[in-house]
Design a protein around this motif. Structure first.
Motif, PDB file in Angstrom:
ATOM      1  N   GLY A  21       0.828  -1.195   0.000  1.00  0.00           N
ATOM      2  CA  GLY A  21       0.000   0.000   0.000  1.00  0.00           C
ATOM      3  C   GLY A  21       0.866   1.249   0.000  1.00  0.00           C
ATOM      4  O   GLY A  21       0.683   2.169  -0.804  1.00  0.00           O
ATOM      5  N   GLY A  22       1.863   1.255   0.885  1.00  0.00           N
ATOM      6  CA  GLY A  22       2.776   2.388   0.943  1.00  0.00           C
ATOM      7  C   GLY A  22       3.578   2.541  -0.330  1.00  0.00           C
ATOM      8  O   GLY A  22       3.798   3.656  -0.816  1.00  0.00           O
ATOM      9  N   TRP A  23       4.038   1.410  -0.892  1.00  0.00           N
ATOM     10  CA  TRP A  23       4.802   1.458  -2.143  1.00  0.00           C
ATOM     11  C   TRP A  23       3.963   2.054  -3.267  1.00  0.00           C
ATOM     12  O   TRP A  23       4.445   2.898  -4.036  1.00  0.00           O
ATOM     13  CB  TRP A  23       5.255   0.058  -2.534  1.00  0.00           C
ATOM     14  N   THR A  24       2.707   1.634  -3.366  1.00  0.00           N
ATOM     15  CA  THR A  24       1.843   2.129  -4.444  1.00  0.00           C
ATOM     16  C   THR A  24       1.607   3.617  -4.302  1.00  0.00           C
ATOM     17  O   THR A  24       1.646   4.362  -5.294  1.00  0.00           O
ATOM     18  CB  THR A  24       0.511   1.360  -4.458  1.00  0.00           C
ATOM     19  N   ALA A  25       1.362   4.082  -3.073  1.00  0.00           N
ATOM     20  CA  ALA A  25       1.160   5.513  -2.862  1.00  0.00           C
ATOM     21  C   ALA A  25       2.418   6.306  -3.230  1.00  0.00           C
ATOM     22  O   ALA A  25       2.338   7.361  -3.876  1.00  0.00           O
ATOM     23  CB  ALA A  25       0.775   5.767  -1.397  1.00  0.00           C
ATOM     24  N   ARG A  26       3.593   5.779  -2.843  1.00  0.00           N
ATOM     25  CA  ARG A  26       4.843   6.467  -3.183  1.00  0.00           C
ATOM     26  C   ARG A  26       5.100   6.447  -4.686  1.00  0.00           C
ATOM     27  O   ARG A  26       5.590   7.426  -5.262  1.00  0.00           O
ATOM     28  CB  ARG A  26       6.011   5.831  -2.428  1.00  0.00           C
ATOM     29  N   ALA A  27       4.773   5.320  -5.338  1.00  0.00           N
ATOM     30  CA  ALA A  27       4.959   5.233  -6.788  1.00  0.00           C
ATOM     31  C   ALA A  27       4.074   6.238  -7.507  1.00  0.00           C
ATOM     32  O   ALA A  27       4.510   6.910  -8.457  1.00  0.00           O
ATOM     33  CB  ALA A  27       4.656   3.814  -7.271  1.00  0.00           C
ATOM     34  N   ILE A  28       2.830   6.376  -7.068  1.00  0.00           N
ATOM     35  CA  ILE A  28       1.916   7.341  -7.691  1.00  0.00           C
ATOM     36  C   ILE A  28       2.450   8.755  -7.523  1.00  0.00           C
ATOM     37  O   ILE A  28       2.471   9.549  -8.480  1.00  0.00           O
ATOM     38  CB  ILE A  28       0.502   7.188  -7.093  1.00  0.00           C
ATOM     39  N   ASP A  29       2.916   9.085  -6.321  1.00  0.00           N
ATOM     40  CA  ASP A  29       3.477  10.423  -6.087  1.00  0.00           C
ATOM     41  C   ASP A  29       4.715  10.656  -6.950  1.00  0.00           C
ATOM     42  O   ASP A  29       4.883  11.725  -7.551  1.00  0.00           O
ATOM     43  CB  ASP A  29       3.848  10.586  -4.610  1.00  0.00           C
ATOM     44  N   HIS A  30       5.576   9.661  -7.012  1.00  0.00           N
ATOM     45  CA  HIS A  30       6.810   9.786  -7.796  1.00  0.00           C
ATOM     46  C   HIS A  30       6.490   9.987  -9.277  1.00  0.00           C
ATOM     47  O   HIS A  30       7.071  10.873  -9.934  1.00  0.00           O
ATOM     48  CB  HIS A  30       7.665   8.538  -7.600  1.00  0.00           C
ATOM     49  N   LEU A  31       5.569   9.194  -9.797  1.00  0.00           N
ATOM     50  CA  LEU A  31       5.265   9.257 -11.222  1.00  0.00           C
ATOM     51  C   LEU A  31       4.469  10.505 -11.581  1.00  0.00           C
ATOM     52  O   LEU A  31       4.514  10.962 -12.725  1.00  0.00           O
ATOM     53  CB  LEU A  31       4.524   7.995 -11.648  1.00  0.00           C
ATOM     54  N   ALA A  32       3.776  11.075 -10.597  1.00  0.00           N
ATOM     55  CA  ALA A  32       3.092  12.344 -10.849  1.00  0.00           C
ATOM     56  C   ALA A  32       4.115  13.427 -11.195  1.00  0.00           C
ATOM     57  O   ALA A  32       3.820  14.352 -11.962  1.00  0.00           O
ATOM     58  CB  ALA A  32       2.268  12.753  -9.624  1.00  0.00           C
ATOM     59  N   GLY A  33       5.318  13.305 -10.668  1.00  0.00           N
ATOM     60  CA  GLY A  33       6.386  14.245 -11.008  1.00  0.00           C
ATOM     61  C   GLY A  33       6.907  14.075 -12.417  1.00  0.00           C
ATOM     62  O   GLY A  33       7.681  14.898 -12.899  1.00  0.00           O
ATOM     63  N   LEU A  84      10.594   3.579 -16.923  1.00  0.00           N
ATOM     64  CA  LEU A  84       9.557   3.228 -15.954  1.00  0.00           C
ATOM     65  C   LEU A  84       9.917   1.934 -15.228  1.00  0.00           C
ATOM     66  O   LEU A  84       9.745   1.833 -14.003  1.00  0.00           O
ATOM     67  CB  LEU A  84       8.211   3.103 -16.661  1.00  0.00           C
ATOM     68  N   LEU A  85      10.441   0.947 -15.949  1.00  0.00           N
ATOM     69  CA  LEU A  85      10.851  -0.303 -15.311  1.00  0.00           C
ATOM     70  C   LEU A  85      11.955  -0.045 -14.291  1.00  0.00           C
ATOM     71  O   LEU A  85      11.901  -0.558 -13.165  1.00  0.00           O
ATOM     72  CB  LEU A  85      11.331  -1.296 -16.375  1.00  0.00           C
ATOM     73  N   ASP A  86      12.938   0.748 -14.656  1.00  0.00           N
ATOM     74  CA  ASP A  86      14.028   1.060 -13.722  1.00  0.00           C
ATOM     75  C   ASP A  86      13.491   1.783 -12.492  1.00  0.00           C
ATOM     76  O   ASP A  86      13.905   1.492 -11.352  1.00  0.00           O
ATOM     77  CB  ASP A  86      15.078   1.928 -14.407  1.00  0.00           C
ATOM     78  N   SER A  87      12.571   2.707 -12.715  1.00  0.00           N
ATOM     79  CA  SER A  87      12.027   3.485 -11.610  1.00  0.00           C
ATOM     80  C   SER A  87      11.231   2.604 -10.652  1.00  0.00           C
ATOM     81  O   SER A  87      11.392   2.684  -9.428  1.00  0.00           O
ATOM     82  CB  SER A  87      11.145   4.613 -12.159  1.00  0.00           C
ATOM     83  N   LEU A  88      10.375   1.735 -11.200  1.00  0.00           N
ATOM     84  CA  LEU A  88       9.571   0.852 -10.354  1.00  0.00           C
ATOM     85  C   LEU A  88      10.461  -0.130  -9.593  1.00  0.00           C
ATOM     86  O   LEU A  88      10.203  -0.428  -8.423  1.00  0.00           O
ATOM     87  CB  LEU A  88       8.548   0.092 -11.188  1.00  0.00           C
ATOM     88  N   SER A  89      11.507  -0.630 -10.241  1.00  0.00           N
ATOM     89  CA  SER A  89      12.411  -1.563  -9.570  1.00  0.00           C
ATOM     90  C   SER A  89      13.156  -0.876  -8.429  1.00  0.00           C
ATOM     91  O   SER A  89      13.333  -1.455  -7.352  1.00  0.00           O
ATOM     92  CB  SER A  89      13.407  -2.154 -10.578  1.00  0.00           C
TER      93      SER A  89
END
Length: 231
Positions: A21-33, A84-89
């Motif tokens: 849950g925390g990872w998904t929220a952080r990923a959404i915030d990161h990708l919004a940038g 995107l793959l590098d960022s998610l990893s």
């Protein structure tokens, strides 16, 4: 007789909601940038950020990382698929993990019974090894496979069969331990016993028809294996 156990990672070794849950929220915030629309991306991922709740059909639950990239890349206009793959990893490797049970004692108890231990995850291999190392249990595993390790991802059985071959154990004398139907279907197709745990999103009624046993968490596995060995 049971001689080997291979585990899923997310939702099995680590509590899914608390960790991802925390990872998904952080990923959404990161990708919004990088130009992503937060609300649109959250809906695509099946995650209610305000409530911290996953939809039952959220692709985060069982997809491989490359599959998540395929799902997400059209919603992140300033990144190509490789970025995107590098960022998610990277985000995955850094995600704080919430163990579903005291992991070191669980795996030491299984090793004391002579079991070979493996990990098969739809995450990529580097974050998986980082998570095991961070939990202090990487040294107890005889095999670690991610979706990028060369044997595909679940629900296909490739990772599980590679594990059985690597440790020299008949798949029929092995158990796949996981929290999702992807895990249980992979175990079935590999010819393994299947133990479901309830530390992911799926509920007992969904898992039970596809499992040999449904356990509250992996701390109950050794006792079940002892029963199998006595029968």
């Amino acid at each position: 007789m049971m001689d080997a156990a291979i585990f899923d990672k997310d939702g099995t070794l680590f509590d899914f909601r608390a960790t991802w849950g925390g990872w998904t929220a952080r990923a959404i915030d990161h990708l919004a940038g990088h130009g992503a629309d937060r609300a649109l991306l959250a809906r695509r991922l099946g995650y209610d950020v305000a409530a911290g709740v996953f939809a039952k059909n959220s692709p985060v639950i069982a997809s491989t990382t490359p599959e998540l990239v395929d799902i997400m890349h059209g919603f992140v206009p300033r990144m190509d698929k490789g970025q995107l793959l590098d960022s998610l990893s990277e985000l995955s490797a850094a995600a704080p993990q919430a163990p579903a049970a005291p992991l070191r004692p669980v795996f030491e108890a299984l090793k004391a019974r002579g079991l070979k231990l493996g990990l098969a995850t739809n995450d990529t291999e580097a974050p998986a090894r980082a998570h095991l190392a961070g939990a202090g249990v990487l040294d107890l595993f005889d095999f670690v496979a991610g979706c990028d390790s060369g044997w595909g991802g679940k629900p296909a059985p490739g990772q599980l069969l590679a594990f059985a071959n690597r440790v020299g154990v008949d798949p029929a004398r092995s158990v796949m331990v996981g929290d999702s139907l992807h895990d249980l279907h992979a175990g079935r197709d590999a010819g393994m016993k299947r133990a479901a745990v309830l530390t992911g999103i799926a509920e007992a009624g969904e898992l039970a028809p596809h499992a040999d046993v449904v356990l509250p968490d992996i701390s109950h596995l050794a006792a079940w294996i002892d029963e199998q060995r006595r029968s």
